[in-house]
Design a protein around this motif. Structure first.
Motif, PDB file in Angstrom:
ATOM      1  N   ALA A 382     -24.688  -5.570  24.284  1.00 32.28           N
ATOM      2  CA  ALA A 382     -24.742  -6.592  25.330  1.00 32.28           C
ATOM      3  C   ALA A 382     -26.005  -7.432  25.195  1.00 32.28           C
ATOM      4  CB  ALA A 382     -24.680  -5.943  26.707  1.00 32.28           C
ATOM      5  N   GLN A 383     -27.139  -6.795  24.907  1.00 32.49           N
ATOM      6  CA  GLN A 383     -28.383  -7.533  24.725  1.00 32.49           C
ATOM      7  C   GLN A 383     -28.308  -8.443  23.504  1.00 32.49           C
ATOM      8  OE1 GLN A 383     -31.313  -7.693  26.534  1.00 32.49           O
ATOM      9  NE2 GLN A 383     -30.141  -6.658  28.128  1.00 32.49           N
ATOM     10  N   ALA A 384     -27.695  -7.944  22.430  1.00 36.40           N
ATOM     11  CA  ALA A 384     -27.568  -8.762  21.230  1.00 36.40           C
ATOM     12  C   ALA A 384     -26.693  -9.984  21.494  1.00 36.40           C
ATOM     13  CB  ALA A 384     -26.980  -7.926  20.092  1.00 36.40           C
ATOM     14  N   ARG A 385     -25.590  -9.792  22.195  1.00 31.21           N
ATOM     15  CA  ARG A 385     -24.723 -10.929  22.523  1.00 31.21           C
ATOM     16  C   ARG A 385     -25.469 -11.961  23.364  1.00 31.21           C
ATOM     17  NH1 ARG A 385     -19.372 -10.446  21.451  1.00 31.21           N
ATOM     18  NH2 ARG A 385     -18.586  -8.365  20.882  1.00 31.21           N
ATOM     19  N   MET A 386     -26.260 -11.508  24.317  1.00 30.97           N
ATOM     20  CA  MET A 386     -27.005 -12.418  25.167  1.00 30.97           C
ATOM     21  C   MET A 386     -28.008 -13.233  24.346  1.00 30.97           C
ATOM     22  SD  MET A 386     -29.473 -11.567  28.428  1.00 30.97           S
ATOM     23  CE  MET A 386     -30.725 -10.871  27.321  1.00 30.97           C
ATOM     24  N   LEU A 387     -28.709 -12.579  23.414  1.00 29.21           N
ATOM     25  CA  LEU A 387     -29.687 -13.275  22.598  1.00 29.21           C
ATOM     26  C   LEU A 387     -29.019 -14.286  21.666  1.00 29.21           C
ATOM     27  CD1 LEU A 387     -32.050 -10.303  21.709  1.00 29.21           C
ATOM     28  CD2 LEU A 387     -32.509 -12.181  23.296  1.00 29.21           C
TER      29      LEU A 387
END
Length: 408
Positions: A382-387
């Motif tokens: 989820a953090q990777a997608r947001m970045l």
């Protein structure tokens, strides 16, 4: 010298630029398929100049320019085509911009217009890329004022449609992207006692990364691989590599006498000629997880982006000196082993993940810190997608995260 404000809102311009990049045409060599269009335009309209171009953030770059005295590109602020791009947004039903006499327009002071023998007539039509964003223009020019009859205007639109078809069309790219995504397994594998999350986000419509996972006797096989290059060429090779590795791995595990290194070697033997003829190579992290006891056998073929996050938060980077597939003939790959204790996580990524972390010096260490902050696979993805959404990277981003559930 500019002639007004034709800037798009930053978020719209960012999406438009991404569409330009996805075409993979900027600074590419001339092609006769575009020259045919400009030659035809000069004959049909009896004009001295015609062009097919793309507009990036700072310049108008000409894929084909007949009769124009320029060196490949001009500053975007000095072009009429920036207004044609804007018109593609504001008047999509009639996107053509026609200036019968440029001296009577707001563009009269542009260098290409006010110079001796400059452009007095302009007709431009926006060309669209992935997502339907205007990425460039098809234009005809004359050194004297003129008008287009209704029949000529119809011919102009038809030639623009021809230029549009010669771009890698939105439909083709979207179809290729859809097929590539469909070849990926489910992002979450059903493994009792483990949590798994995976993602693959191409920098362009399609890319050279992939992940894979499938059950074998005694556990599950996972793969993260990166084929050199971007776009459709890398995507074609990706499918070849995936198929060869799946076949070789399943064959090796059926025999029970060979290890993962043998599977990678067998896969390479199938694709060696393809990699050689295309001057390509593949980095790969290939592993088998024994779900009963957490034992992980792995081969790192020049990949170098894998780590174990222990329950206490420490991070152990996994690495090897083995080469990527396709660098040298007759390579062999060693099988190594680690063990995931309850609460430990194994994270494998592609080099595009480095674009997601801020680092002045040691990108790998910054990546390890990023992984340590998000030991839960779902949270990490989820953090990777947001970045990626906040700042699209220049390379494909692929992550596979496997966590062994803590002991009850």
């Amino acid at each position: 010298m500019s002639c007004g404000n034709y800037e798009l809102p930053p978020d719209v311009e960012a999406e438009r630029m991404r569409a330009v990049e996805q075409l993979y045409l900027l600074d590419s060599a001339p092609e006769d398929r575009f020259a045919q269009i400009t030659r035809m335009a000069r004959l049909v309209f009896e004009v001295p100049m015609a062009a097919v171009s793309l507009l990036d953030s700072e310049r108008q770059w000409f894929k084909q320019a007949d009769g124009l005295d320029l060196e490949g590109s001009v500053p975007r602020a000095q072009t009429v085509c920036q207004a044609t791009i804007l018109r593609g947004y504001e008047h999509p039903e009639q996107p053509a911009l026609i200036l019968e006499d440029t001296w009577e327009s707001e563009f009269c002071e542009l260098p290409a217009i006010c110079a001796p023998g400059g452009i007095r007539f302009y007709a431009g039509y926006p060309l669209y890329g992935p997502g339907g964003y205007p990425v460039g223009t098809f234009c005809v020019y004359d050194t004297k004022p003129r008008q287009l009859s209704s029949a000529q205007l119809e011919s102009f639109v038809e030639l623009a449609a021809w230029a549009q078809r010669e771009l890698q069309s939105t439909d083709d790219l979207e179809r290729a992207a859809t097929v590539q995504q469909q070849l990926l397994p489910r992002a979450e594998a059903d493994l009792p006692g483990y949590r798994v999350c995976a993602l693959c986000l191409p920098a362009f419509a399609v890319g050279g990364d992939f992940y894979d996972h499938y059950p074998v006797d005694g556990g599950t096989v996972f793969t993260v691989a990166d084929v050199m290059g971007k776009g459709l060429g890398a995507a074609i090779l990706t499918a070849t590599v995936r198929a060869a590795l799946r076949g070789a791995s399943r064959g090796v595990h059926r025999t029970g006498a060979l290890d993962l290194g043998d599977a990678v070697t067998a896969a390479y033997q199938q694709i060696a000629d393809d990699l050689d003829s295309t001057d390509s190579f593949v980095t790969m992290f290939h592993l088998k997880l024994d779900t009963a006891d957490g034992r992980v056998e792995y081969v790192d073929a020049g990949h170098g982006f894998a780590a174990v996050v222990r329950l206490d938060g420490t991070v152990e980077a996994l690495s090897s000196d083995d080469l990527p597939l396709g660098v040298l003939p007759d390579c062999t790959w060693l099988t190594r082993e680690i063990r995931l204790a309850p609460g430990d996580s194994l994270v494998v990524g592609s080099d595009g993940v480095l674009d997601l972390v801020d680092s002045d010096h040691d990108e790998v260490r910054a990546l390890m810190n990023f992984v340590a902050r998000h030991p839960d696979p779902s949270e990490l993805c989820a953090q990777a997608r947001m970045l990626v959404k906040q700042q699209p990277p220049l390379d494909d981003v692929t992550i596979v995260a496997i966590r062994r559930e803590p002991a009850a």
